[in-house]
Scaffold this motif. Structure first.
Motif, PDB file in Angstrom:
ATOM      1  N   GLU A 154      25.530  38.333  50.564  1.00 40.38           N
ATOM      2  CA  GLU A 154      25.112  37.386  49.542  1.00 40.38           C
ATOM      3  C   GLU A 154      26.199  36.408  49.115  1.00 40.38           C
ATOM      4  O   GLU A 154      26.165  35.878  48.018  1.00 40.38           O
ATOM      5  N   GLY A 155      27.192  36.177  49.941  1.00 41.03           N
ATOM      6  CA  GLY A 155      28.229  35.222  49.615  1.00 41.03           C
ATOM      7  C   GLY A 155      29.178  35.664  48.515  1.00 41.03           C
ATOM      8  O   GLY A 155      30.061  34.925  48.115  1.00 41.03           O
ATOM      9  N   LYS A 156      28.996  36.888  48.003  1.00 39.06           N
ATOM     10  CA  LYS A 156      29.834  37.327  46.891  1.00 39.06           C
ATOM     11  C   LYS A 156      31.081  38.063  47.365  1.00 39.06           C
ATOM     12  O   LYS A 156      32.107  37.985  46.742  1.00 39.06           O
ATOM     13  N   SER A 157      30.977  38.778  48.419  1.00 40.54           N
ATOM     14  CA  SER A 157      32.070  39.550  48.980  1.00 40.54           C
ATOM     15  C   SER A 157      32.620  40.569  47.991  1.00 40.54           C
ATOM     16  O   SER A 157      31.894  41.060  47.147  1.00 40.54           O
ATOM     17  N   CYS A 158      33.888  40.858  48.076  1.00 41.59           N
ATOM     18  CA  CYS A 158      34.522  41.888  47.251  1.00 41.59           C
ATOM     19  C   CYS A 158      35.188  41.234  46.042  1.00 41.59           C
ATOM     20  O   CYS A 158      36.088  40.409  46.192  1.00 41.59           O
ATOM     21  N   LEU A 159      34.760  41.620  44.872  1.00 37.16           N
ATOM     22  CA  LEU A 159      35.317  41.046  43.644  1.00 37.16           C
ATOM     23  C   LEU A 159      36.802  41.366  43.508  1.00 37.16           C
ATOM     24  O   LEU A 159      37.570  40.536  43.022  1.00 37.16           O
ATOM     25  N   ALA A 160      37.218  42.537  43.936  1.00 42.85           N
ATOM     26  CA  ALA A 160      38.636  42.904  43.818  1.00 42.85           C
ATOM     27  C   ALA A 160      39.505  41.989  44.684  1.00 42.85           C
ATOM     28  O   ALA A 160      40.542  41.495  44.230  1.00 42.85           O
ATOM     29  N   ILE A 161      39.091  41.747  45.916  1.00 39.56           N
ATOM     30  CA  ILE A 161      39.871  40.869  46.791  1.00 39.56           C
ATOM     31  C   ILE A 161      39.848  39.444  46.252  1.00 39.56           C
ATOM     32  O   ILE A 161      40.881  38.772  46.198  1.00 39.56           O
ATOM     33  N   LYS A 162      38.674  38.971  45.839  1.00 42.46           N
ATOM     34  CA  LYS A 162      38.578  37.625  45.283  1.00 42.46           C
ATOM     35  C   LYS A 162      39.514  37.474  44.082  1.00 42.46           C
ATOM     36  O   LYS A 162      40.217  36.469  43.951  1.00 42.46           O
ATOM     37  N   SER A 163      39.529  38.477  43.231  1.00 40.45           N
ATOM     38  CA  SER A 163      40.369  38.430  42.033  1.00 40.45           C
ATOM     39  C   SER A 163      41.851  38.472  42.388  1.00 40.45           C
ATOM     40  O   SER A 163      42.663  37.789  41.766  1.00 40.45           O
ATOM     41  N   ALA A 164      42.199  39.286  43.370  1.00 38.90           N
ATOM     42  CA  ALA A 164      43.602  39.365  43.784  1.00 38.90           C
ATOM     43  C   ALA A 164      44.088  38.013  44.286  1.00 38.90           C
ATOM     44  O   ALA A 164      45.190  37.568  43.938  1.00 38.90           O
ATOM     45  N   PHE A 165      43.254  37.329  45.084  1.00 40.66           N
ATOM     46  CA  PHE A 165      43.639  36.019  45.600  1.00 40.66           C
ATOM     47  C   PHE A 165      43.667  34.961  44.500  1.00 40.66           C
ATOM     48  O   PHE A 165      44.520  34.086  44.506  1.00 40.66           O
TER      49      PHE A 165
ATOM     50  N   ILE B 130      32.913  55.947  59.279  1.00 45.29           N
ATOM     51  CA  ILE B 130      32.158  54.901  59.987  1.00 45.29           C
ATOM     52  C   ILE B 130      31.221  54.190  59.012  1.00 45.29           C
ATOM     53  O   ILE B 130      31.131  52.967  58.995  1.00 45.29           O
ATOM     54  N   ARG B 131      30.539  54.957  58.182  1.00 47.86           N
ATOM     55  CA  ARG B 131      29.630  54.359  57.182  1.00 47.86           C
ATOM     56  C   ARG B 131      30.411  53.460  56.224  1.00 47.86           C
ATOM     57  O   ARG B 131      29.974  52.381  55.851  1.00 47.86           O
ATOM     58  N   TYR B 132      31.598  53.908  55.832  1.00 44.04           N
ATOM     59  CA  TYR B 132      32.432  53.124  54.918  1.00 44.04           C
ATOM     60  C   TYR B 132      32.849  51.793  55.553  1.00 44.04           C
ATOM     61  O   TYR B 132      32.794  50.748  54.908  1.00 44.04           O
ATOM     62  N   VAL B 133      33.276  51.835  56.803  1.00 50.08           N
ATOM     63  CA  VAL B 133      33.663  50.596  57.493  1.00 50.08           C
ATOM     64  C   VAL B 133      32.462  49.656  57.592  1.00 50.08           C
ATOM     65  O   VAL B 133      32.578  48.455  57.336  1.00 50.08           O
ATOM     66  N   ARG B 134      31.312  50.191  57.930  1.00 52.44           N
ATOM     67  CA  ARG B 134      30.102  49.345  58.022  1.00 52.44           C
ATOM     68  C   ARG B 134      29.709  48.798  56.652  1.00 52.44           C
ATOM     69  O   ARG B 134      29.328  47.629  56.536  1.00 52.44           O
ATOM     70  N   ASP B 135      29.812  49.620  55.628  1.00 57.79           N
ATOM     71  CA  ASP B 135      29.502  49.144  54.276  1.00 57.79           C
ATOM     72  C   ASP B 135      30.503  48.079  53.825  1.00 57.79           C
ATOM     73  O   ASP B 135      30.125  47.099  53.184  1.00 57.79           O
ATOM     74  N   ALA B 136      31.772  48.283  54.152  1.00 54.78           N
ATOM     75  CA  ALA B 136      32.799  47.291  53.809  1.00 54.78           C
ATOM     76  C   ALA B 136      32.503  45.967  54.501  1.00 54.78           C
ATOM     77  O   ALA B 136      32.639  44.893  53.905  1.00 54.78           O
TER      78      ALA B 136
END
Length: 192
Positions: free
Chosen positions: A98-109, A85-91
Motif C-alpha cells: 500500500e505504498g506505506k512500507s515500514c514506519l520505523a525505517i521511514k522514521s529513521a531516514f 521464511i514467513r517473516y522474510v515474506r511478510d517483511a
C-alpha cells in the motif's frame, strides 16, 4: 446540555500514526492530525502534547505492535525455518504494501538523527528485531534446518541491512518483481 464525547486516546494515536505513516513527520500538519483524530488542537495539546510528542507516541505504538508480533511468531508451533521464511515474506510484503512500507525505517531516514527520543525508540525496535532474528536463526541452526558456518548474529545483521536496502530500492524503482527476487535469493542463500 451538550454531552461530552469520551476521548479514546489509543484510537486517536492509531489515527495519527496512520497520517504520519502516509505523509511523514515533516509532511504532516497539525490540521492533518486533528482532522484524523477528530479533535481540536487545544484538545491535542491538553491530552497528548505537541506534534513532536504525538509523533513519539505514534512511533512507540507502532514499535509495540511490532514487538507483540515478534513475540507471537517466536511462540508459534511452526519450525524456526518456517517462521523465518514467513517473516522474510511478510517483511517483503511490508515494503510492497500500500505504498506505506515500514514506519520505523521511514522514521529513521526522515528524523532519526535529529530527534534523540525517536532515535532511541527506533534503536530499541531495531534491537528487538535483531534479537528475534538471532534467536530464530540460532534455533534453526541448532535443529539443523539451516546449514551455515555463519553466526546467527551476522545473518541477522545481513537480513536487517538487506531489508533496509530493499526498501530504498523500492522507493527509487517501484519494481515489485525486483524486491521479491531479492527476498527469494535471500531465502535460498541463507535459509535453505
Amino acid at each position: 446540555m451538550a454531552r461530552n464525547v469520551e476521548f479514546n486516546e489509543e484510537l486517536a494515536i492509531q489515527k495519527a500514526m496512520e497520517v504520519f505513516w502516509e505523509k511523514g513527520y515533516n509532511g504532516t500538519s497539525l490540521r492533518d492530525l486533528t482532522e484524523a483524530m477528530q479533535i481540536n488542537s487545544s484538545s491535542l495539546y491538553n491530552t497528548i502534547g505537541d506534534k513532536e510528542q504525538l509523533y513519539f507516541r505514534c512511533i512507540k505504538h507502532y514499535t509495540d505492535i511490532r514487538k507483540s508480533d515478534l513475540k507471537a511468531r517466536l511462540s508459534s508451533d511452526s519450525s524456526p525455518k518456517a517462521i523465518l521464511i514467513r517473516y522474510v515474506r511478510d517483511a517483503t510484503n511490508v515494503i510492497l504494501g500500500e505504498g506505506k512500507s515500514c514506519l520505523a525505517i521511514k522514521s529513521a531516514f526522515e528524523i532519526g538523527d535529529s530527534n534523540p527520543a525517536v532515535k532511541q525508540l527506533l534503536k530499541a525496535d531495531s534491537d528487538v528485531n535483531y534479537d528475534f532474528l538471532c534467536t530464530l536463526i540460532g534455533k534453526a541452526i541448532d535443529v539443523k534446518e539451516i546449514n551455515t558456518q555463519e553466526s546467527p548474529e551476522i545473518l541477522a545483521d545481513f537480513f536487517l541491512s538487506s531489508w533496509t536496502g530493499w526498501y530504498e530500492s523500492y522507493i527509487l524503482h517501484k519494481d515489485e518483481a525486483k524486491i521479491r527476487a531479492m527476498a527469494a535469493f535471500f531465502i535460498r542463500q541463507i535459509i535453505q
